[in-house]
Design an enzyme around this catalytic site. Structure first.
Site, PDB file in Angstrom:
ATOM      1  N   ASP A   1       0.840  -1.203   0.000  1.00 12.02           N
ATOM      2  CA  ASP A   1       0.000   0.000   0.000  1.00 12.02           C
ATOM      3  C   ASP A   1       0.878   1.257   0.000  1.00 12.02           C
ATOM      4  O   ASP A   1       1.977   1.253   0.560  1.00 12.02           O
ATOM      5  CB  ASP A   1      -0.900  -0.031   1.253  1.00 12.02           C
TER       6      ASP A   1
ATOM      7  N   LEU B   1      10.901 -20.753  -4.701  1.00 13.79           N
ATOM      8  CA  LEU B   1       9.959 -19.800  -4.120  1.00 13.79           C
ATOM      9  C   LEU B   1       8.630 -19.886  -4.862  1.00 13.79           C
ATOM     10  O   LEU B   1       8.612 -19.850  -6.095  1.00 13.79           O
ATOM     11  CB  LEU B   1      10.519 -18.368  -4.267  1.00 13.79           C
TER      12      LEU B   1
ATOM     13  N   HIS C   1       2.833   3.112  -9.021  1.00 14.21           N
ATOM     14  CA  HIS C   1       2.671   1.679  -9.293  1.00 14.21           C
ATOM     15  C   HIS C   1       3.916   1.125 -10.002  1.00 14.21           C
ATOM     16  O   HIS C   1       4.343   0.010  -9.726  1.00 14.21           O
ATOM     17  CB  HIS C   1       1.418   1.432 -10.140  1.00 14.21           C
TER      18      HIS C   1
HETATM   19  C1  FPP Z   1      -1.965   0.115  -3.413  1.00 11.26           C
HETATM   20  O1  FPP Z   1      -1.469   1.430  -3.320  1.00 11.26           O
HETATM   21  C2  FPP Z   1      -1.396  -0.557  -4.577  1.00 11.26           C
HETATM   22  C3  FPP Z   1      -2.103  -1.218  -5.550  1.00 11.26           C
HETATM   23  C4  FPP Z   1      -3.575  -1.342  -5.516  1.00 11.26           C
HETATM   24  C5  FPP Z   1      -1.430  -1.831  -6.699  1.00 11.26           C
HETATM   25  C6  FPP Z   1      -0.217  -2.630  -6.351  1.00 11.26           C
HETATM   26  C7  FPP Z   1       0.456  -3.077  -7.597  1.00 11.26           C
HETATM   27  C8  FPP Z   1       1.804  -3.077  -7.769  1.00 11.26           C
HETATM   28  C9  FPP Z   1       2.778  -2.692  -6.748  1.00 11.26           C
HETATM   29  C10 FPP Z   1       2.342  -3.613  -9.051  1.00 11.26           C
HETATM   30  C11 FPP Z   1       2.603  -5.071  -8.799  1.00 11.26           C
HETATM   31  C12 FPP Z   1       2.750  -5.847 -10.024  1.00 11.26           C
HETATM   32  C13 FPP Z   1       2.770  -7.220 -10.014  1.00 11.26           C
HETATM   33  C14 FPP Z   1       2.985  -7.964 -11.277  1.00 11.26           C
HETATM   34  C15 FPP Z   1       2.586  -7.974  -8.768  1.00 11.26           C
HETATM   35  P1  FPP Z   1      -2.491   2.640  -3.510  1.00 11.26           P
HETATM   36  O2  FPP Z   1      -2.584   2.924  -4.960  1.00 11.26           O
HETATM   37  O3  FPP Z   1      -3.787   2.313  -2.862  1.00 11.26           O
HETATM   38  O4  FPP Z   1      -1.740   3.792  -2.750  1.00 11.26           O
HETATM   39  P2  FPP Z   1      -2.428   4.990  -1.922  1.00 11.26           P
HETATM   40  O5  FPP Z   1      -3.172   4.344  -0.794  1.00 11.26           O
HETATM   41  O6  FPP Z   1      -1.245   5.783  -1.460  1.00 11.26           O
HETATM   42  O7  FPP Z   1      -3.307   5.729  -2.863  1.00 11.26           O
END
Ligand code: FPP
Length: 266
Positions: free
Chosen positions: A40, A151, A57
């Site tokens: 997050d 893994l 992201h």
């Molecule tokens: C939450 O942060 C993050 C997500 C919903 C997306 C997570 C995805 C990635 C890290 C890419 C991963 C890729 C693979 C292939 C596993 P948020 O957007 O809710 O952040 P915020 O709360 O600060 O708005």
């Protein structure tokens, strides 16, 4: 027993045993077998830099690679990442489609290096709403990596814990209607075999980044006795050093699973 009541030799032995138990030596049996992660804070990371949320992201994806490599190095056999929840469809269309493309491109990318890394990739979630192109790639990656054993990397994409339990309940009800199972003798172990994580150990440690302290519909069944670790670090800043700090904190915990600590009997 209080430490000050031990002889210097006893104290030294106790401290040495404690530090061995918490060491990050690869393969230390005190390390968790399964780490689950709620990644997050990508959006906030980007906002702090005046960047679009999508840059957060992208930066987060880089950390996925680093954390998976670190788990492989430490000999942690299961890592589960919450990449997209069944609730994340509520986000703006452009962000959802950016994330879907990011999943597709990064999976396409890893297929070339997976053989060397011995990583098995599995998916937790439902197909509804995902594009046929992404679903085909998911199937391909699962098949290509099925024999790898260093893994297991579970990617939770279009995943919801309640949805998973409901899915299992429906499957079991169908099996009962066919008289293939008897509800009266159904055990927790048999129920768990209908979850997306069938055959895998429950997470020992669940980490959530960015300061939020909730489970958000992640692995609701499997986290019954999981140790929770919350950190203010935003996901794109969460690297191997932060993972190691979480592991050390985990190894200091006393897990009793509802029982009492050995040697503390009445
Ligand atoms: C939450 O942060 C993050 C997500 C919903 C997306 C997570 C995805 C990635 C890290 C890419 C991963 C890729 C693979 C292939 C596993 P948020 O957007 O809710 O952040 P915020 O709360 O600060 O708005």
């Amino acid at each position: 027993m209080a430490l000050y009541s031990l002889s210097p030799k006893g104290l030294w032995h106790r401290l040495k045993t404690a530090s061995q138990a918490q060491s990050l030596e690869p393969g230390n049996p005190a390390l968790p077998k399964h780490v689950a992660l709620i990644m997050d804070g990508n959006g906030r990371w980007a906002r702090k830099r005046n960047l679009p949320r999508t840059s957060g992201h992208e930066a987060g994806l880089q950390k996925v690679r680093e954390i998976a490599e670190e788990c492989g190095r430490l000999g942690i056999p299961y890592l589960t990442l919450y990449a997209f929840s069944t609730e994340n469809w509520k986000r703006p269309k452009a962000e959802v489609s950016f994330l879907m493309n990011l999943f597709y491109d990064s999976l396409k990318d890893v297929t070339t290096t997976l053989d060397e890394q011995e990583v098995r990739i599995d998916f937790l979630g439902i197909p509804d709403g995902l594009s046929p192109k992404l679903l085909n790639l998911i199937k391909e990656v699962q098949a290509q990596t099925a024999a790898h054993s260093r893994l297991t990397l579970n990617l939770a994409i279009n995943y919801g814990g309640r949805n998973e339990i409901l899915h299992a309940a429906k499957e079991l009800m169908r099996a009962a209607a066919r008289q293939e199972m008897d509800p009266e003798v159904l055990t927790e172990k048999q129920f768990a075999a209908y979850l997306f994580t069938a055959g895998q150990p429950d997470p020992d440690l669940l980490i959530r980044t960015s300061g939020e302290q909730r489970i958000s519909n992640f692995l609701l069944w499997q986290t019954a006795y999981t140790e929770l670790y919350f950190t203010d670090t935003l996901w794109p800043d969460f690297g191997p050093a932060e993972l190691r700090a979480a592991l050390v904190a985990y190894m200091k915990r006393s897990r009793r699973f509802g029982g009492i600590k050995k040697g503390r009997g009445k």
